[in-house]
Design a protein around this motif. Structure first.
Motif, PDB file in Angstrom:
ATOM      1  N   ASN A  35      25.240  61.542  86.446  1.00 38.12           N
ATOM      2  CA  ASN A  35      24.967  60.922  87.738  1.00 38.12           C
ATOM      3  C   ASN A  35      23.971  59.778  87.659  1.00 38.12           C
ATOM      4  O   ASN A  35      23.820  59.016  88.615  1.00 38.12           O
ATOM      5  CB  ASN A  35      24.486  61.987  88.727  1.00 38.12           C
ATOM      6  N   HIS A  38      25.740  54.184  85.031  1.00 41.75           N
ATOM      7  CA  HIS A  38      26.399  53.165  85.838  1.00 41.75           C
ATOM      8  C   HIS A  38      27.908  53.291  85.668  1.00 41.75           C
ATOM      9  O   HIS A  38      28.406  53.774  84.646  1.00 41.75           O
ATOM     10  CB  HIS A  38      25.935  51.769  85.411  1.00 41.75           C
ATOM     11  N   GLU A  39      28.638  52.812  86.639  1.00 37.47           N
ATOM     12  CA  GLU A  39      30.084  52.975  86.635  1.00 37.47           C
ATOM     13  C   GLU A  39      30.750  52.285  85.450  1.00 37.47           C
ATOM     14  O   GLU A  39      31.791  52.732  84.963  1.00 37.47           O
ATOM     15  CB  GLU A  39      30.660  52.434  87.948  1.00 37.47           C
ATOM     16  N   ASP A  40      30.145  51.200  84.971  1.00 36.14           N
ATOM     17  CA  ASP A  40      30.767  50.481  83.856  1.00 36.14           C
ATOM     18  C   ASP A  40      30.378  51.054  82.485  1.00 36.14           C
ATOM     19  O   ASP A  40      30.826  50.550  81.465  1.00 36.14           O
ATOM     20  CB  ASP A  40      30.430  48.983  83.920  1.00 36.14           C
ATOM     21  N   VAL A  42      31.526  53.290  80.643  1.00 37.65           N
ATOM     22  CA  VAL A  42      32.728  54.120  80.521  1.00 37.65           C
ATOM     23  C   VAL A  42      32.625  55.097  79.350  1.00 37.65           C
ATOM     24  O   VAL A  42      32.917  56.296  79.499  1.00 37.65           O
ATOM     25  CB  VAL A  42      33.977  53.227  80.377  1.00 37.65           C
ATOM     26  N   ARG A  45      29.997  57.831  79.936  1.00 39.36           N
ATOM     27  CA  ARG A  45      30.482  58.807  80.911  1.00 39.36           C
ATOM     28  C   ARG A  45      31.514  59.755  80.282  1.00 39.36           C
ATOM     29  O   ARG A  45      31.473  60.965  80.504  1.00 39.36           O
ATOM     30  CB  ARG A  45      31.100  58.090  82.112  1.00 39.36           C
ATOM     31  N   ARG A  61      39.067  60.051  85.147  1.00 37.56           N
ATOM     32  CA  ARG A  61      38.022  59.203  85.727  1.00 37.56           C
ATOM     33  C   ARG A  61      37.431  59.898  86.944  1.00 37.56           C
ATOM     34  O   ARG A  61      38.155  60.274  87.869  1.00 37.56           O
ATOM     35  CB  ARG A  61      38.586  57.849  86.134  1.00 37.56           C
ATOM     36  N   GLN A  63      34.421  59.441  89.760  1.00 39.59           N
ATOM     37  CA  GLN A  63      33.509  58.446  90.320  1.00 39.59           C
ATOM     38  C   GLN A  63      32.047  58.871  90.224  1.00 39.59           C
ATOM     39  O   GLN A  63      31.182  58.083  89.909  1.00 39.59           O
ATOM     40  CB  GLN A  63      33.871  58.195  91.796  1.00 39.59           C
ATOM     41  N   ASN A  83      37.078  61.051  93.514  1.00 38.73           N
ATOM     42  CA  ASN A  83      36.161  60.118  94.153  1.00 38.73           C
ATOM     43  C   ASN A  83      34.761  60.739  94.239  1.00 38.73           C
ATOM     44  O   ASN A  83      34.471  61.731  93.592  1.00 38.73           O
ATOM     45  CB  ASN A  83      36.723  59.739  95.536  1.00 38.73           C
TER      46      ASN A  83
END
Length: 211
Positions: A35, A38-40, A42, A45, A61, A63, A83
């Protein structure tokens, strides 16, 4: 039986047993790590998810933020998307098939607690110890399912392939394949058929095509 064996057998277990607490603490810490990405990020994550989730296919994936309880009791197929605020309280086994998509705030729960208040506080184990006990029922979700926002799936539920679960639903019983179901409690509204194809909605389809 070990605590993990009791969970799998569907009998009462103590969630405070040291070996279970150790699993949950590790997973909860990994939730925090995920958490904070960052979303990018990848690859980072994906690495964290591989440490949390028991089995995971390609193209997953999520979110975030996420909240897995055990993590290792969850199996997710390929091409899965969830999501914001995906929560999985996987005391019992949770399986999610291929090509599923979940809207924000989807929650899956497996533990069940006694209805009688005194039994929720303490019960006596076979060894004569007084402990807080609960049990768990697995949740199974098929392939190609779409869940709207704020869906809650309750313990012991099986949802078949190709289902659409409407936003805000609380799923308390099994849903057969290829069903549109919604409500509190969730019930089957109707079967999903070819008549639901986007091919019959030219005003929305615009210059796109159905494959």
């Amino acid at each position: 039986m070990s605590p993990e064996e009791k969970i799998r057998a569907g009998v009462l277990f103590c969630p405070g047993e040291p070996e279970l607490v150790a699993i949950k603490r590790k997973t909860h810490n990994l939730n925090v790590d995920y958490n904070q990405t960052h979303e990018d990020e990848v690859e980072k994550r994906a690495t964290i998810l591989s440490e949390i989730i028991g089995e995971m296919g390609e193209g997953v994936r999520i979110q975030g933020p996420i909240a897995f309880h055990y993590g290792k009791h969850t199996k997710i197929g390929k091409n899965f998307f969830a999501n914001f605020n995906f929560t999985v309280q996987d005391d019992g086994e949770v399986t999610i098939g291929n090509d599923c998509n979940f809207g924000p705030n989807v929650t899956i729960v497996t533990p069940v607690h006694p209805m009688v208040a005194s039994e929720r506080r303490l019960m006596r184990t076979g060894a004569g110890e007084e402990k807080r006990l609960c049990y768990a029922k697995p949740v199974h979700i098929g392939n190609d399912c779409w869940f709207g926002a704020n869906v809650t799936v309750c313990p012991g539920v099986t949802i078949g392939d190709g289902c659409v679960i409407g936003a805000g639903s609380v799923v308390t019983r099994d849903i057969p394949a290829n069903s549109f179901a919604a409500g509190v409690p969730c019930r089957v509204i109707r079967e999903i058929t070819e008549a639901d194809s986007m091919a019959h909605m030219p005003e929305v389809l615009a210059d796109n095509q159905v494959l």
